[in-house]
Design a protein around this motif. Structure first.
Motif, PDB file in Angstrom:
ATOM      1  N   HIS A 261     -21.191  -7.574 -21.139  1.00  0.00           N
ATOM      2  CA  HIS A 261     -21.339  -6.146 -21.440  1.00  0.00           C
ATOM      3  C   HIS A 261     -21.352  -5.361 -20.124  1.00  0.00           C
ATOM      4  N   PRO A 262     -20.953  -4.074 -20.140  1.00  0.00           N
ATOM      5  CA  PRO A 262     -20.865  -3.305 -18.892  1.00  0.00           C
ATOM      6  C   PRO A 262     -22.142  -3.386 -18.056  1.00  0.00           C
ATOM      7  N   ARG A 263     -23.313  -3.421 -18.691  1.00  0.00           N
ATOM      8  CA  ARG A 263     -24.566  -3.468 -17.897  1.00  0.00           C
ATOM      9  C   ARG A 263     -24.714  -4.803 -17.160  1.00  0.00           C
ATOM     10  N   ASP A 264     -23.932  -5.810 -17.571  1.00  0.00           N
ATOM     11  CA  ASP A 264     -24.025  -7.132 -16.932  1.00  0.00           C
ATOM     12  C   ASP A 264     -22.789  -7.448 -16.086  1.00  0.00           C
ATOM     13  N   THR A 265     -22.099  -6.409 -15.611  1.00  0.00           N
ATOM     14  CA  THR A 265     -20.881  -6.622 -14.814  1.00  0.00           C
ATOM     15  C   THR A 265     -21.169  -7.488 -13.601  1.00  0.00           C
ATOM     16  N   VAL A 266     -22.375  -7.329 -13.042  1.00  0.00           N
ATOM     17  CA  VAL A 266     -22.725  -8.129 -11.863  1.00  0.00           C
ATOM     18  C   VAL A 266     -22.676  -9.639 -12.189  1.00  0.00           C
ATOM     19  N   GLU A 267     -23.029  -9.982 -13.429  1.00  0.00           N
ATOM     20  CA  GLU A 267     -22.971 -11.394 -13.849  1.00  0.00           C
ATOM     21  C   GLU A 267     -21.521 -11.885 -13.845  1.00  0.00           C
ATOM     22  N   LEU A 268     -20.621 -11.008 -14.301  1.00  0.00           N
ATOM     23  CA  LEU A 268     -19.203 -11.378 -14.364  1.00  0.00           C
ATOM     24  C   LEU A 268     -18.650 -11.582 -12.943  1.00  0.00           C
ATOM     25  N   THR A 269     -19.047 -10.686 -12.034  1.00  0.00           N
ATOM     26  CA  THR A 269     -18.587 -10.802 -10.643  1.00  0.00           C
ATOM     27  C   THR A 269     -19.106 -12.095 -10.030  1.00  0.00           C
ATOM     28  N   ARG A 270     -20.387 -12.385 -10.290  1.00  0.00           N
ATOM     29  CA  ARG A 270     -20.983 -13.601  -9.737  1.00  0.00           C
ATOM     30  C   ARG A 270     -20.278 -14.848 -10.302  1.00  0.00           C
ATOM     31  N   PHE A 271     -19.992 -14.820 -11.605  1.00  0.00           N
ATOM     32  CA  PHE A 271     -19.315 -15.949 -12.258  1.00  0.00           C
ATOM     33  C   PHE A 271     -17.920 -16.130 -11.640  1.00  0.00           C
ATOM     34  N   ALA A 272     -17.211 -15.003 -11.447  1.00  0.00           N
ATOM     35  CA  ALA A 272     -15.851 -15.071 -10.871  1.00  0.00           C
ATOM     36  C   ALA A 272     -15.904 -15.640  -9.454  1.00  0.00           C
TER      37      ALA A 272
ATOM     38  N   SER B  92     -10.130 -17.725 -31.540  1.00  0.00           N
ATOM     39  CA  SER B  92      -9.198 -18.853 -31.349  1.00  0.00           C
ATOM     40  C   SER B  92      -9.682 -19.815 -30.284  1.00  0.00           C
ATOM     41  N   ARG B  93     -10.683 -19.420 -29.517  1.00  0.00           N
ATOM     42  CA  ARG B  93     -11.101 -20.207 -28.350  1.00  0.00           C
ATOM     43  C   ARG B  93     -12.601 -20.011 -28.112  1.00  0.00           C
ATOM     44  N   PRO B  94     -13.231 -20.870 -27.298  1.00  0.00           N
ATOM     45  CA  PRO B  94     -14.636 -20.619 -26.947  1.00  0.00           C
ATOM     46  C   PRO B  94     -14.773 -19.287 -26.216  1.00  0.00           C
ATOM     47  N   VAL B  95     -15.795 -18.542 -26.584  1.00  0.00           N
ATOM     48  CA  VAL B  95     -16.083 -17.273 -25.914  1.00  0.00           C
ATOM     49  C   VAL B  95     -17.465 -17.397 -25.295  1.00  0.00           C
ATOM     50  N   ARG B  96     -17.543 -17.114 -23.993  1.00  0.00           N
ATOM     51  CA  ARG B  96     -18.839 -17.148 -23.307  1.00  0.00           C
ATOM     52  C   ARG B  96     -19.279 -15.722 -23.037  1.00  0.00           C
ATOM     53  N   LEU B  97     -20.517 -15.428 -23.400  1.00  0.00           N
ATOM     54  CA  LEU B  97     -21.082 -14.111 -23.118  1.00  0.00           C
ATOM     55  C   LEU B  97     -22.086 -14.279 -21.987  1.00  0.00           C
ATOM     56  N   LEU B  98     -21.807 -13.628 -20.845  1.00  0.00           N
ATOM     57  CA  LEU B  98     -22.721 -13.751 -19.699  1.00  0.00           C
ATOM     58  C   LEU B  98     -23.876 -12.774 -19.870  1.00  0.00           C
ATOM     59  N   HIS B  99     -25.035 -13.243 -19.491  1.00  0.00           N
ATOM     60  CA  HIS B  99     -26.251 -12.434 -19.632  1.00  0.00           C
ATOM     61  C   HIS B  99     -27.237 -13.005 -18.622  1.00  0.00           C
ATOM     62  N   PRO B 100     -28.049 -12.151 -17.943  1.00  0.00           N
ATOM     63  CA  PRO B 100     -28.942 -12.704 -16.922  1.00  0.00           C
ATOM     64  C   PRO B 100     -29.932 -13.717 -17.477  1.00  0.00           C
ATOM     65  N   ARG B 101     -30.367 -13.556 -18.713  1.00  0.00           N
ATOM     66  CA  ARG B 101     -31.400 -14.437 -19.243  1.00  0.00           C
ATOM     67  C   ARG B 101     -30.838 -15.479 -20.219  1.00  0.00           C
ATOM     68  N   ILE B 102     -29.995 -15.033 -21.156  1.00  0.00           N
ATOM     69  CA  ILE B 102     -29.514 -15.968 -22.188  1.00  0.00           C
ATOM     70  C   ILE B 102     -27.984 -15.998 -22.197  1.00  0.00           C
ATOM     71  N   PRO B 103     -27.375 -16.740 -21.294  1.00  0.00           N
ATOM     72  CA  PRO B 103     -25.926 -16.894 -21.415  1.00  0.00           C
ATOM     73  C   PRO B 103     -25.641 -17.707 -22.675  1.00  0.00           C
ATOM     74  N   LEU B 104     -24.588 -17.336 -23.391  1.00  0.00           N
ATOM     75  CA  LEU B 104     -24.324 -17.981 -24.682  1.00  0.00           C
ATOM     76  C   LEU B 104     -22.851 -18.322 -24.791  1.00  0.00           C
ATOM     77  N   TYR B 105     -22.539 -19.354 -25.540  1.00  0.00           N
ATOM     78  CA  TYR B 105     -21.137 -19.569 -25.885  1.00  0.00           C
ATOM     79  C   TYR B 105     -21.007 -19.802 -27.374  1.00  0.00           C
ATOM     80  N   ILE B 106     -19.829 -19.418 -27.866  1.00  0.00           N
ATOM     81  CA  ILE B 106     -19.536 -19.634 -29.291  1.00  0.00           C
ATOM     82  C   ILE B 106     -18.216 -20.386 -29.363  1.00  0.00           C
ATOM     83  N   VAL B 107     -18.243 -21.533 -30.027  1.00  0.00           N
ATOM     84  CA  VAL B 107     -17.029 -22.348 -30.098  1.00  0.00           C
ATOM     85  C   VAL B 107     -16.540 -22.356 -31.547  1.00  0.00           C
ATOM     86  N   PRO B 108     -15.288 -21.906 -31.782  1.00  0.00           N
ATOM     87  CA  PRO B 108     -14.788 -21.917 -33.161  1.00  0.00           C
ATOM     88  C   PRO B 108     -14.473 -23.339 -33.613  1.00  0.00           C
ATOM     89  N   ARG B 109     -14.859 -23.625 -34.857  1.00  0.00           N
ATOM     90  CA  ARG B 109     -14.582 -24.953 -35.417  1.00  0.00           C
ATOM     91  C   ARG B 109     -13.532 -24.888 -36.527  1.00  0.00           C
TER      92      ARG B 109
END
Ligand SMILES: Cc1cc2nc3c(=O)[nH]c(=O)nc-3n(C[C@H](O)[C@H](O)[C@H](O)COP(=O)(O)OP(=O)(O)OC[C@H]3O[C@@H](n4cnc5c(N)ncnc54)[C@H](O)[C@@H]3O)c2cc1C
Length: 339
Positions: free
Chosen positions: A92-103, A209-226
């Protein structure tokens, strides 16, 4: 148990990959598993099944990506259901810093904007402005993948003896491969548990169609379609070897994060809430250790599906060093067989 066979103890992802690799290299193999059925009491049954070597660089040693990347081809050869749709990472836009760090900590991705996110996953249209796309990554449904390996072993004449608890030190065999996961702690005293909780949900409103990871400072999450509207939502990482059921806190956090990814998940049906404990060495790097005539591929941590093929290759290479050449084993077997 046949004394002329290599005995693999444990039918989790490590045990099945090792048994298959050894059988493919010509060894006579037998698997013993204490559970009554495939997946019974087995950490591998709970996994997300992501084959994400480059995303995993965010939090792990570079050796994980180097040794894990070839496993995508291994799974494709052994499990036709391997999905090659990459991984999408969003914040989410408020967590852009997480995306930059991940990249900064990962590689082999494309930086993408909202339009490209919508192209890849139409149900996320308008929800995220920036993301990373790891096109070369893949995923499997762990339960179907384990069943495919068990079926491949059956076709090769490798028995899996369910309901059989074994102690590797008590087995008479030319070579024992101890794939008991966390249960091998009495032999591998520095093995520790990292607990993971997960959910399986079904949504008629969201499709990925693919795993989606949501970055978050406290609870990073992934959702994998089955497939068929079913998703695996994971996973917590807790330094604990408690195998009790998931806690209310973890379940709430996973559900909240799923809702933050897409509010339509609020209407999803909960099919399963579960927990298990990942076996990990102190450096979180899986390894094959040898104690006498027993090999211990273990410490798969959060990379069981990603790194089991690599450990299986190492086990088969060690078998070639430790055992007499295969033609001698064949001759020995012919001698013992009644005419
Ligand atoms: C929630 C969660 C999500 C995960 N997501 C991923 C992911 O997306 N990608 C990934 O690569 N990894 C993932 N992992 C990690 C992965 O699941 C583990 O690394 C992996 O399952 C460990 O496999 P294993 O074969 O060593 O152990 P296990 O799967 O636990 O297998 C050990 C087997 O040995 C048997 N056994 C034990 N003792 C005996 C005995 N005495 N005699 C006979 N049999 C015995 C057990 O019954 C069991 O079947 C995840 C883990 C969790 C918990």
């Amino acid at each position: 148990m046949s004394q002329s066979r290599i005995i693999v103890v444990g039918a989790g992802v490590a045990g099945l990959c090792c048994a298959l690799e050894l059988s493919e290299r010509g060894y006579s193999v037998e698997v013993v598993e204490r559970g009554r059925t495939l997946g019974d009491g087995c950490c591998s049954w709970m996994a997300g099944g992501m084959l994400a070597p480059w995303c995993e660089r965010a939090g792990t040693d570079p050796v994980i990506a180097a040794r894990g990347a070839p496993s995508i081809a291994w799974w494709t050869r052994h499990y036709p259901g391997t999905v090659h749709e990459g991984t999408l990472v969003v914040a989410h836009p408020r967590d852009t810093v997480e995306l930059t760090r991940f990249a900064d900590r990962t590689e082999r991705y494309e930086r993408i904007d909202g339009a490209r996110i919508a192209e890849l996953e139409p149900d996320l249209a308008g929800r995220f402005r920036q993301g990373l796309f790891f096109a070369e990554e893949a995923h499997v449904d762990p339960r179907r993948a384990l069943m495919a390996l068990a079926e491949a072993l059956r076709r090769r004449g490798v028995p899996i003896r369910f309901g059989t608890e074994a102690s590797p030190t008590g087995i008479q065999a030319p070579l024992v491969v101890d794939c008991r996961g966390l249960a091998a702690r009495e032999a591998l005293t520095d093995l520790r548990g990292v607990r993971g909780e997960m959910l399986v949900i079904r949504s008629r409103d969201v499709r990925f169609s693919r795993p989606v990871r949501l970055l978050h400072p406290r609870i990073p999450l992934y959702i994998v379609p089955r497939g068929d509207g079913v998703f695996m939502v994971g996973a917590t990482m807790i330094e604990s070897d408690t195998r009790s059921g998931p806690t209310v806190r973890s379940t709430l956090e996973l559900l909240n994060a799923a809702y933050a990814l897409h509010p339509a998940f609020a209407e999803a049906e909960i099919l399963e809430i579960n927990a298990d404990v990942r076996p990990a060495f102190p450096d979180n790097i899986p390894a094959v250790r040898r104690i006498g005539r027993t090999l211990h591929p273990n410490g798969l941590y959060r990379h069981g599906f990603l790194l089991a093929p690599d450990l299986a290759r190492q086990v088969a290479d060690s078998a070639a060093e430790l055992l007499p050449p295969l033609e001698m084993i064949d001759a020995d077997l012919r001698q013992r067989r009644p005419a």
